[in-house]
Design an enzyme around this catalytic site. Sequence first.
Site, short mmCIF file in Angstrom:
data_model
loop_
_atom_site.label_atom_id
_atom_site.label_comp_id
_atom_site.label_asym_id
_atom_site.label_seq_id
_atom_site.Cartn_x
_atom_site.Cartn_y
_atom_site.Cartn_z
N HIS A 186 1.12 5.27 6.20
CA HIS A 186 0.86 5.87 4.88
C HIS A 186 1.10 7.36 4.94
O HIS A 186 1.37 7.91 6.00
CB HIS A 186 -0.58 5.56 4.47
N SER B 126 0.81 -1.23 0.00
CA SER B 126 0.00 0.00 0.00
C SER B 126 0.84 1.28 0.00
O SER B 126 0.34 2.34 -0.33
CB SER B 126 -0.96 0.00 1.18
N ASP C 180 -3.00 6.36 11.80
CA ASP C 180 -2.21 5.73 10.74
C ASP C 180 -0.91 6.52 10.57
O ASP C 180 -0.91 7.65 10.10
CB ASP C 180 -3.02 5.74 9.43
#
Length: 303
Positions: free
Chosen positions: A281, A32, A278
């Site tokens: 990312h 990702s 998070d």
Amino acid sequence: MKILVHFELGRFDAATLLQKLRGKRMVFVGDSLNRNQFVSLVCMVDSSIPPTLKSLQFNGNLIIFKAIEYNASIEFYWSPLLVESNTDDPINHRVEERIAKLDSIEKHAKHWIDAEVLVFDSYIWWLRPKMKVLWGSFGRSDGIYEEMERLKSYEMALNTWANWLTTHVDRDRTRLFFMSLSPMHRRAEDWGMDANDSCYNETDPIYEENYWGSLSNVSMMGVVESTIQDLNNKGLNIQLLNITQLSEYRKDGHPSIYRKQWVNLTEEQLANPKSYADCGHWCLPGVPDTWNQILFAYMFHSH
Ligand SMILES: *[C@@H]1O[C@H](CO)[C@@H](O)[C@H](O)[C@H]1NC(C)=O
Ligand SMILES: *[C@@H]1O[C@H](CO)[C@@H](O)[C@H](O)[C@H]1NC(C)=O
Ligand SMILES: *[C@@H]1O[C@H](CO)[C@@H](O)[C@H](O)[C@H]1NC(C)=O
Ligand SMILES: *[C@@H]1O[C@H](CO)[C@@H](O)[C@H](O)[C@H]1NC(C)=O
Ligand SMILES: *[C@@H]1O[C@H](CO)[C@@H](O)[C@H](O)[C@H]1NC(C)=O
Ligand SMILES: *[C@@H]1O[C@H](CO)[C@@H](O)[C@H](O)[C@H]1NC(C)=O
């Protein structure tokens, strides 16, 4: 001895990139973080293409962005370990126990081997201490399972990947890149804050020169470096883009709690936002745009 090549980072120019990709495929292959970089690149070219002359398609493990006028595509292929594993489903890959088939890549590779530009990455999915390895096939009773230390499993997977490239890639036609690991900012103690804190609520970069987080594993980077060195020694030109250090500073660049949640958060989580921030990312626009500027510069730099 390292030979450092210096060149000016030219300004990113969408039309120049699309022109270069005319009639070609550029595929990001990996996890990702690589998808994050793919989305960044699509955003960087998107505004220069009129709405009727572009398309976005989801096709199994592939996401395909097309610039129709150029017959050019920028794509992302989901395979977080590069080799085959039980985490290969592009949507349902949150499995309890990760199992990798370290000697198998063809199932994935056949979908990207003919691309003219390939950009790989693979790191975060290896961070569990041990990887379960399968020799044999998924869904068959005669498979042999083995627990393997992660550095060794990482090395074996990268070897499978490298061997595949050596024997299958068209050297005259394909440009190859590998993105070094993308740092995470989950451990605030790395930058002198409370052990339970993370990137949550961080709004400034880290200013300490050469700051290096504890989740960026130097031994694993070394495995990537030596695999790529071997390929280059065999005459297969592949460029490692070392974006780790420049990204280390940006503890303020992650989506933190402002990301799409795939499942509803529990009361406990809501009461303690740090627990679900998070910190892996990156927000866009943001750090991956810089990676793409570097990639762009290399693409227009001779072999
Ligand atoms: C369009 O690009 C694809 C590669 O992505 C190529 O196979 C095909 O021949 C191209 N078509 C034309 C009309 O140039
Ligand atoms: C990096 O990973 C290796 C292999 O799992 C491990 O032995 C080592 O302790 C790790 N290093 C750091 C700094 O975390
Ligand atoms: C971190 O969180 C744990 C569990 O919530 C708690 O027991 C511990 O005291 C906290 N540590 C610090 C330094 O705040
Ligand atoms: C977030 O940071 C601000 C400014 O440093 C601080 O005042 C605030 O208490 C922090 N919030 C939380 C929940 O930690
Ligand atoms: C990447 O850069 C870091 C920091 O500048 C350096 O320590 C490391 O050796 C480099 N790694 C590779 C694989 O080139
Ligand atoms: C999540 O929360 C929303 C709004 O509270 C609710 O409508 C939805 O059904 C919930 N989804 C699940 C999977 O529980």
